[in-house]
Motif scaffolding. Structure first.
Motif, PDB file in Angstrom:
ATOM      1  N   ARG A  31      -4.522 -32.867  12.732  1.00 44.78           N
ATOM      2  CA  ARG A  31      -5.748 -32.961  11.939  1.00 44.78           C
ATOM      3  C   ARG A  31      -5.538 -33.863  10.719  1.00 44.78           C
ATOM      4  N   LYS A  32      -4.395 -33.710  10.064  1.00 43.49           N
ATOM      5  CA  LYS A  32      -4.085 -34.537   8.906  1.00 43.49           C
ATOM      6  C   LYS A  32      -3.961 -36.005   9.295  1.00 43.49           C
ATOM      7  N   LEU A  33      -3.295 -36.281  10.420  1.00 45.19           N
ATOM      8  CA  LEU A  33      -3.117 -37.658  10.877  1.00 45.19           C
ATOM      9  C   LEU A  33      -4.455 -38.317  11.178  1.00 45.19           C
ATOM     10  N   LEU A  34      -5.328 -37.601  11.873  1.00 44.67           N
ATOM     11  CA  LEU A  34      -6.643 -38.157  12.221  1.00 44.67           C
ATOM     12  C   LEU A  34      -7.487 -38.405  10.984  1.00 44.67           C
ATOM     13  N   ALA A  35      -7.440 -37.478  10.031  1.00 43.76           N
ATOM     14  CA  ALA A  35      -8.216 -37.637   8.795  1.00 43.76           C
ATOM     15  C   ALA A  35      -7.750 -38.854   8.003  1.00 43.76           C
ATOM     16  N   THR A  64     -16.779 -36.129  14.298  1.00 43.02           N
ATOM     17  CA  THR A  64     -15.864 -35.884  13.191  1.00 43.02           C
ATOM     18  C   THR A  64     -14.470 -35.573  13.753  1.00 43.02           C
ATOM     19  N   VAL A  65     -13.554 -35.329  12.837  1.00 45.01           N
ATOM     20  CA  VAL A  65     -12.211 -34.911  13.233  1.00 45.01           C
ATOM     21  C   VAL A  65     -12.267 -33.647  14.075  1.00 45.01           C
ATOM     22  N   GLU A  66     -13.191 -32.747  13.756  1.00 44.41           N
ATOM     23  CA  GLU A  66     -13.269 -31.473  14.465  1.00 44.41           C
ATOM     24  C   GLU A  66     -13.575 -31.657  15.951  1.00 44.41           C
ATOM     25  N   HIS A  67     -14.374 -32.652  16.287  1.00 47.40           N
ATOM     26  CA  HIS A  67     -14.666 -32.905  17.699  1.00 47.40           C
ATOM     27  C   HIS A  67     -13.412 -33.356  18.438  1.00 47.40           C
ATOM     28  N   LEU A  68     -12.605 -34.188  17.798  1.00 45.96           N
ATOM     29  CA  LEU A  68     -11.365 -34.634  18.429  1.00 45.96           C
ATOM     30  C   LEU A  68     -10.374 -33.484  18.546  1.00 45.96           C
ATOM     31  N   MET A  69     -10.311 -32.633  17.506  1.00 45.95           N
ATOM     32  CA  MET A  69      -9.409 -31.487  17.554  1.00 45.95           C
ATOM     33  C   MET A  69      -9.814 -30.523  18.662  1.00 45.95           C
ATOM     34  N   ALA A  70     -11.113 -30.307  18.822  1.00 46.11           N
ATOM     35  CA  ALA A  70     -11.587 -29.405  19.876  1.00 46.11           C
ATOM     36  C   ALA A  70     -11.276 -29.972  21.252  1.00 46.11           C
ATOM     37  N   SER A  71     -11.567 -31.250  21.453  1.00 46.70           N
ATOM     38  CA  SER A  71     -11.375 -31.863  22.756  1.00 46.70           C
ATOM     39  C   SER A  71      -9.913 -31.879  23.179  1.00 46.70           C
ATOM     40  N   SER A  72      -9.000 -31.950  22.207  1.00 46.09           N
ATOM     41  CA  SER A  72      -7.568 -32.053  22.518  1.00 46.09           C
ATOM     42  C   SER A  72      -6.817 -30.738  22.369  1.00 46.09           C
ATOM     43  N   ALA A  73      -7.545 -29.618  22.271  1.00 42.70           N
ATOM     44  CA  ALA A  73      -6.909 -28.304  22.093  1.00 42.70           C
ATOM     45  C   ALA A  73      -6.405 -27.776  23.432  1.00 42.70           C
ATOM     46  N   ILE A  74      -5.205 -28.189  23.808  1.00 45.22           N
ATOM     47  CA  ILE A  74      -4.605 -27.778  25.083  1.00 45.22           C
ATOM     48  C   ILE A  74      -4.532 -26.246  25.120  1.00 45.22           C
ATOM     49  N   PRO A  75      -5.049 -25.611  26.171  1.00 44.98           N
ATOM     50  CA  PRO A  75      -5.081 -24.141  26.206  1.00 44.98           C
ATOM     51  C   PRO A  75      -3.691 -23.527  26.058  1.00 44.98           C
ATOM     52  N   PHE A  76      -3.652 -22.450  25.295  1.00 46.66           N
ATOM     53  CA  PHE A  76      -2.445 -21.680  24.977  1.00 46.66           C
ATOM     54  C   PHE A  76      -1.567 -22.376  23.928  1.00 46.66           C
ATOM     55  N   ASN A  83       5.301 -45.214  17.029  1.00 43.82           N
ATOM     56  CA  ASN A  83       6.090 -44.540  15.995  1.00 43.82           C
ATOM     57  C   ASN A  83       5.858 -43.035  16.002  1.00 43.82           C
ATOM     58  N   MET A  84       5.496 -42.505  17.154  1.00 43.72           N
ATOM     59  CA  MET A  84       5.115 -41.105  17.283  1.00 43.72           C
ATOM     60  C   MET A  84       6.320 -40.171  17.215  1.00 43.72           C
ATOM     61  N   HIS A  85       6.105 -39.034  16.573  1.00 43.26           N
ATOM     62  CA  HIS A  85       7.064 -37.927  16.577  1.00 43.26           C
ATOM     63  C   HIS A  85       6.287 -36.630  16.794  1.00 43.26           C
ATOM     64  N   ALA A  86       6.937 -35.658  17.388  1.00 43.74           N
ATOM     65  CA  ALA A  86       6.272 -34.379  17.645  1.00 43.74           C
ATOM     66  C   ALA A  86       5.693 -33.785  16.370  1.00 43.74           C
ATOM     67  N   GLY A  87       6.390 -33.980  15.252  1.00 43.53           N
ATOM     68  CA  GLY A  87       5.914 -33.440  13.981  1.00 43.53           C
ATOM     69  C   GLY A  87       4.621 -34.047  13.494  1.00 43.53           C
ATOM     70  N   HIS A  88       4.196 -35.186  14.066  1.00 45.50           N
ATOM     71  CA  HIS A  88       2.897 -35.770  13.723  1.00 45.50           C
ATOM     72  C   HIS A  88       1.748 -35.022  14.406  1.00 45.50           C
ATOM     73  N   ILE A  89       2.064 -34.273  15.461  1.00 45.48           N
ATOM     74  CA  ILE A  89       1.033 -33.610  16.269  1.00 45.48           C
ATOM     75  C   ILE A  89       1.028 -32.098  16.038  1.00 45.48           C
ATOM     76  N   TYR A  90       2.197 -31.488  15.981  1.00 48.42           N
ATOM     77  CA  TYR A  90       2.299 -30.046  15.753  1.00 48.42           C
ATOM     78  C   TYR A  90       3.562 -29.755  14.956  1.00 48.42           C
ATOM     79  N   ARG A  91       3.588 -28.599  14.338  1.00 44.95           N
ATOM     80  CA  ARG A  91       4.772 -28.219  13.571  1.00 44.95           C
ATOM     81  C   ARG A  91       5.944 -28.042  14.526  1.00 44.95           C
ATOM     82  N   ALA A  92       6.948 -28.914  14.383  1.00 46.43           N
ATOM     83  CA  ALA A  92       8.079 -28.901  15.300  1.00 46.43           C
ATOM     84  C   ALA A  92       9.356 -28.416  14.627  1.00 46.43           C
TER      85      ALA A  92
END
Length: 377
Positions: A120-124, A182-194, A75-84
């Motif tokens: 971040r909101k979705l993971l939390a 924590t959520v922060e570790h997942l956010m850091a690991s998935s922070a695609i450069p740029f 049920n994924m949408h781009a808006g679940h991951i980043y502001r689209a």
């Protein structure tokens, strides 16, 4: 723990990580919908870290954890991951442009093209990280690691929660650091450069764990793995004919090539290294291996990877992206057949993620006998 020290290694790849969910659904069905976790060691990087983190939080019921993952990705949408939306994309682009033009005056620099606060909101909302300690105490889990890359040191740090007997480690440009995830570790690991902003952890800023990851299998081995199931998200190019081109590559084509280098290339090299070590150890008498004088040990591996090119699959579904994202990617040259690689990492839309899940399920079922034999206790 019936399956000993079997590890599951889930690498990066943005939206491509939906393929991993298809493979996990197949594993669940092949094992008869088990409650017991067949992967006591879980290692994730980038988007694979999100999948591994979810499995770790709910390791007491493997089938339920996989089903929960599948529900989110289907049920994924781009808006679940980043502001689209138009404003989100517009503000991100405007900040980049302003910093590039006026950074000399403001002293600032652009942080990221996209705002990934929705992730971040979705993971939390979905993950209960306190469950990891409970799963470790019950024996449903032995260890879980999330790898991120430090922008200051250049080191790949595998943050892990594990059984108390597991030591930390330090090697050239990589280390294992015990932490409460924590959520922060997942956010850091998935922070695609740029595209996604770096995250501050401990003493430095971290980005996508696939960057400069010289040995993707290393965390699993340091955590005690004897067998490693690796789910890749890239198709090998071996045997593909070379094509000539007189057209200068677009920015999207260059970016897609760079991301593929980050996410895909190091895994193939590390698997070759593992095979060489196993072959060398096979020639050493067992009594010498058991004497303790040799620090290396054989580690079995099984790799499941896409049978189709995911950039071509992404190109077929690119129209599912929100209008604002399509306009951004069109400006980068990503909405044509040469820009499919970049699109494949950012296409968090259910038409594409469902196609990936179905492909992962089909590919795993095509190798059902290998998987069942590999996971046999």
């Amino acid at each position: 723990m019936a399956n000993g020290r079997t590890a599951l290694v889930l690498g990066g790849g943005g939206a491509r990580a939906a393929y991993q969910v298809g493979v996990l659904l197949a594993v669940r069905d092949l094992l008869g919908n088990p409650t017991e976790n067949p992967f006591p060691i879980l290692c994730g990087t980038s988007a694979g870290a999100v999948n591994a983190g979810t499995l770790a939080c709910y390791a007491k019921n493997f089938s339920a954890a996989v089903e929960s993952l599948a529900e989110v990705w289907r049920n994924m949408h781009a808006g679940h991951i980043y502001r689209a939306d138009v404003l989100g994309i517009g503000f991100g682009g405007a900040r980049w442009l302003a910093c590039l033009l006026l950074g000399w005056a403001t002293g600032g620099s652009p942080r990221a093209l996209l705002d990934n606060q929705p992730l971040r909101k979705l993971l939390a909302e979905k993950l209960e990280f306190r469950n990891i300690d409970r799963c470790l105490e019950s024996g449903a889990l032995y260890a879980v690691s999330i790898t991120a890359s430090g922008y200051t040191t250049g080191d790949g740090i595998s943050f892990f929660q594990a059984h108390p007997e597991v030591p930390t480690w330090r090697r050239k440009q990589r280390a294992g650091c015990r932490a409460h995830l924590t959520v922060e570790h997942l956010m850091a690991s998935s922070a695609i450069p740029f595209f996604f902003p770096a995250v501050h952890l401990n003493r430095e800023f971290f980005g996508d764990g696939s960057m400069r990851q010289l040995a993707p299998l290393s965390p699993a081995i340091h955590l005690g793995a004897e067998k490693v199931l690796v789910v890749g998200v890239g198709q090998a190019n071996d045997g593909m004919p070379r094509q000539s081109s007189q057209v200068y590559p677009t920015l999207a084509q260059i970016a897609g090539h760079a991301l593929s280098s980050i996410f895909l290339d190091s895994l193939a090299v590390d698997l070759e290294r593992l095979e060489r070590i196993n072959e060398t150890l096979s020639k050493i008498p067992r009594n010498l291996q058991a004497s303790g004088d040799i620090s290396l040990r054989p580690v079995r591996s099984l790799v499941i990877s896409p049978s189709e090119r995911l950039d071509c699959l992404a190109a077929r579904h690119a129209g599912a992206l929100p209008w604002a994202v399509r306009m951004l990617l069109r400006g980068l040259g990503a909405m044509n057949r040469h820009g499919g690689a970049l699109t494949s990492y950012l296409l968090f839309e259910q038409a594409y993620t469902n196609a990936l899940i179905d492909l992962g399920y089909k590919d795993a079922m095509a190798r059902r006998d290998e998987i069942k034999s590999f996971l046999a206790a």
